[in-house]
Design an enzyme around this catalytic site. Sequence first.
Site, PDB file in Angstrom:
ATOM      1  N   TYR A  11      41.070  36.553  27.233  1.00  0.00           N
ATOM      2  CA  TYR A  11      41.310  37.867  26.602  1.00  0.00           C
ATOM      3  C   TYR A  11      42.807  38.199  26.555  1.00  0.00           C
ATOM      4  O   TYR A  11      43.389  38.372  25.475  1.00  0.00           O
ATOM      5  CB  TYR A  11      40.510  38.929  27.366  1.00  0.00           C
ATOM      6  CG  TYR A  11      40.913  40.353  27.069  1.00  0.00           C
ATOM      7  CD1 TYR A  11      41.058  40.804  25.753  1.00  0.00           C
ATOM      8  CD2 TYR A  11      41.135  41.260  28.108  1.00  0.00           C
ATOM      9  CE1 TYR A  11      41.417  42.122  25.491  1.00  0.00           C
ATOM     10  CE2 TYR A  11      41.482  42.570  27.860  1.00  0.00           C
ATOM     11  CZ  TYR A  11      41.627  43.005  26.547  1.00  0.00           C
ATOM     12  OH  TYR A  11      41.994  44.301  26.293  1.00  0.00           O
ATOM     13  N   THR A  35      36.140  30.206  30.868  1.00  0.00           N
ATOM     14  CA  THR A  35      35.830  31.576  30.442  1.00  0.00           C
ATOM     15  C   THR A  35      36.496  31.906  29.108  1.00  0.00           C
ATOM     16  O   THR A  35      36.152  32.908  28.490  1.00  0.00           O
ATOM     17  CB  THR A  35      36.287  32.605  31.504  1.00  0.00           C
ATOM     18  OG1 THR A  35      37.676  32.389  31.773  1.00  0.00           O
ATOM     19  CG2 THR A  35      35.504  32.478  32.780  1.00  0.00           C
ATOM     20  N   GLY A  36      37.441  31.096  28.671  1.00  0.00           N
ATOM     21  CA  GLY A  36      38.124  31.335  27.393  1.00  0.00           C
ATOM     22  C   GLY A  36      37.283  30.860  26.214  1.00  0.00           C
ATOM     23  O   GLY A  36      36.262  30.188  26.389  1.00  0.00           O
ATOM     24  N   ASP A  51      42.510  21.541  33.116  1.00  0.00           N
ATOM     25  CA  ASP A  51      42.472  22.446  34.259  1.00  0.00           C
ATOM     26  C   ASP A  51      43.793  22.382  35.015  1.00  0.00           C
ATOM     27  O   ASP A  51      44.322  21.284  35.262  1.00  0.00           O
ATOM     28  CB  ASP A  51      41.322  22.006  35.174  1.00  0.00           C
ATOM     29  CG  ASP A  51      40.948  23.091  36.151  1.00  0.00           C
ATOM     30  OD1 ASP A  51      39.811  23.590  36.053  1.00  0.00           O
ATOM     31  OD2 ASP A  51      41.788  23.450  37.001  1.00  0.00           O
ATOM     32  N   TYR A 141      39.675  38.935  45.150  1.00  0.00           N
ATOM     33  CA  TYR A 141      40.494  38.737  43.953  1.00  0.00           C
ATOM     34  C   TYR A 141      41.942  39.190  44.226  1.00  0.00           C
ATOM     35  O   TYR A 141      42.895  38.442  43.994  1.00  0.00           O
ATOM     36  CB  TYR A 141      39.870  39.528  42.792  1.00  0.00           C
ATOM     37  CG  TYR A 141      40.776  39.672  41.615  1.00  0.00           C
ATOM     38  CD1 TYR A 141      41.227  38.553  40.923  1.00  0.00           C
ATOM     39  CD2 TYR A 141      41.187  40.937  41.177  1.00  0.00           C
ATOM     40  CE1 TYR A 141      42.076  38.690  39.833  1.00  0.00           C
ATOM     41  CE2 TYR A 141      42.022  41.074  40.097  1.00  0.00           C
ATOM     42  CZ  TYR A 141      42.471  39.947  39.426  1.00  0.00           C
ATOM     43  OH  TYR A 141      43.314  40.083  38.357  1.00  0.00           O
ATOM     44  N   LYS A 145      45.583  36.947  44.454  1.00  0.00           N
ATOM     45  CA  LYS A 145      46.775  37.222  43.630  1.00  0.00           C
ATOM     46  C   LYS A 145      47.994  37.497  44.522  1.00  0.00           C
ATOM     47  O   LYS A 145      49.109  37.073  44.217  1.00  0.00           O
ATOM     48  CB  LYS A 145      46.509  38.400  42.698  1.00  0.00           C
ATOM     49  CG  LYS A 145      45.530  38.079  41.582  1.00  0.00           C
ATOM     50  CD  LYS A 145      46.214  37.352  40.425  1.00  0.00           C
ATOM     51  CE  LYS A 145      45.246  36.927  39.368  1.00  0.00           C
ATOM     52  NZ  LYS A 145      45.869  36.541  38.099  1.00  0.00           N
ATOM     53  N   ARG A 221      41.003  55.132  37.057  1.00  0.00           N
ATOM     54  CA  ARG A 221      41.818  53.950  36.774  1.00  0.00           C
ATOM     55  C   ARG A 221      42.872  54.296  35.727  1.00  0.00           C
ATOM     56  O   ARG A 221      42.749  55.264  34.985  1.00  0.00           O
ATOM     57  CB  ARG A 221      40.942  52.808  36.226  1.00  0.00           C
ATOM     58  CG  ARG A 221      39.944  52.246  37.218  1.00  0.00           C
ATOM     59  CD  ARG A 221      40.618  51.395  38.270  1.00  0.00           C
ATOM     60  NE  ARG A 221      39.673  50.819  39.208  1.00  0.00           N
ATOM     61  CZ  ARG A 221      39.196  51.431  40.295  1.00  0.00           C
ATOM     62  NH1 ARG A 221      39.567  52.668  40.567  1.00  0.00           N
ATOM     63  NH2 ARG A 221      38.360  50.817  41.098  1.00  0.00           N
TER      64      ARG A 221
HETATM   65  N1  UDP Z   1      32.678  50.634  36.057  1.00  0.00           N
HETATM   66  C1  UDP Z   1      31.468  51.335  35.959  1.00  0.00           C
HETATM   67  N2  UDP Z   1      30.439  50.736  35.290  1.00  0.00           N
HETATM   68  C2  UDP Z   1      30.529  49.501  34.729  1.00  0.00           C
HETATM   69  C3  UDP Z   1      31.772  48.793  34.824  1.00  0.00           C
HETATM   70  C4  UDP Z   1      32.819  49.400  35.500  1.00  0.00           C
HETATM   71  O1  UDP Z   1      31.336  52.447  36.454  1.00  0.00           O
HETATM   72  O2  UDP Z   1      29.537  49.011  34.152  1.00  0.00           O
HETATM   73  C5  UDP Z   1      33.807  51.258  36.761  1.00  0.00           C
HETATM   74  C6  UDP Z   1      34.300  50.458  37.954  1.00  0.00           C
HETATM   75  O3  UDP Z   1      33.616  50.838  39.136  1.00  0.00           O
HETATM   76  C7  UDP Z   1      35.785  50.842  37.998  1.00  0.00           C
HETATM   77  C8  UDP Z   1      36.127  51.112  36.533  1.00  0.00           C
HETATM   78  O4  UDP Z   1      34.884  51.305  35.860  1.00  0.00           O
HETATM   79  O5  UDP Z   1      35.954  52.028  38.713  1.00  0.00           O
HETATM   80  C9  UDP Z   1      36.879  49.969  35.882  1.00  0.00           C
HETATM   81  O6  UDP Z   1      36.194  48.767  36.170  1.00  0.00           O
HETATM   82  P1  UDP Z   1      36.585  47.380  35.522  1.00  0.00           P
HETATM   83  O7  UDP Z   1      35.602  46.369  36.021  1.00  0.00           O
HETATM   84  O8  UDP Z   1      36.723  47.561  34.046  1.00  0.00           O
HETATM   85  O9  UDP Z   1      38.038  47.085  36.080  1.00  0.00           O
HETATM   86  P2  UDP Z   1      38.618  46.988  37.602  1.00  0.00           P
HETATM   87  O10 UDP Z   1      39.080  48.378  37.949  1.00  0.00           O
HETATM   88  O11 UDP Z   1      37.543  46.468  38.484  1.00  0.00           O
HETATM   89  O12 UDP Z   1      39.766  46.036  37.466  1.00  0.00           O
END
Ligand code: UDP
Length: 333
Positions: A11, A35-36, A51, A141, A145, A221
Amino acid sequence: MSILILGGAGYIGSHAVHQLIDQGEQVVVIDNLETGHRAALHPQANFYEGDIRDIEFLRSVFAKESIEAIIHFAANSLVGESMEKPLKYFDNNVYGTQVLLQAMVEAEVKYIIFSSTAATYGEPQDVPIKETAPTDPTNTYGETKLTMEKMMKWTEKAHGIKYVSLRYFNVAGAKESSEIGEDHRPESHLVPIILQTALGQREFITIFGEDYNTSDGTCVRDYVHVEDLIDAHILAIKYLKSGGDSDVFNLGSNKGFSVREMINTARKTTGKVIPAKIGERRIGDSSTLIASSEKAKRILGWDPKKTSISKIFEDAWNWHSSHPLGYGRKDFS
Ligand code: UDP
């Protein structure tokens, strides 16, 4: 001289490839297509399927191509999965970067721009989060990083490879032209899940927890438009080439939006109902992640013009509604 994009069929990586080629750069792509998507590859990029954990493969690419700088997106990046399969994350992310750095030392490639994450901070003590904040990841994760950043710091001391680590907050949106966009299988990210629900591909979206200490109880976020994010990578290459020191920068918008606010904005953009239900908290989630990106603006000259949640949803909706099957497969699990 070319710029090598690792993970250029993914992405974020595919957006980097397109933007660099649009600016007249020569681009080489490495991706293992785990995944790409092949369909996300740019026809003008020199593509090598393989890889980064395979040193012989990397050596063969470095022998054929004249690489000036690397942008490294090749990693697993799902918080939830990283908690279930931590060793997969250490193998692909940490060991993969170790092999890459070894190959860079041998090939004398001097610059690397690295995609890091807000997850390196863990649960922040102060928001917006500055680069000087303590790092204490709450998920595997983020830990991988952070480990990769540390590996680059010590490799620079010994071998002089300069790095810029860009700690992304939440990346969303799509190329304005809708040629490429977000398509993860399975999808776990908020914006595409909201828009797949708008398209009727999902019955409802589950909001992961409404008992957080935030204005409406749902997680907050900071969302950056993917094209602005890539601009920062291109600026970071220029910064290193003009003699800048290795450094770490946050990329965000200085603003936070709750999951509920995101769903409401998508309802306005798409004109769709988008049913939502409350579910359990997702393991590993922090309640609030908002960046201070003043340092990137000041030092790199970053100027994120497309970063607003309405523009993000507008461009993401253009992609999803014009590519309802993403890059082609039909399972939306
Ligand atoms: N989230 C949610 N429902 C979903 C997917 C994500 O409520 O189906 C929430 C998740 O808990 C986080 C925010 O949306 O607070 C962003 O999640 P995402 O996985 O997009 O990114 P992350 O913050 O994990 O990098």
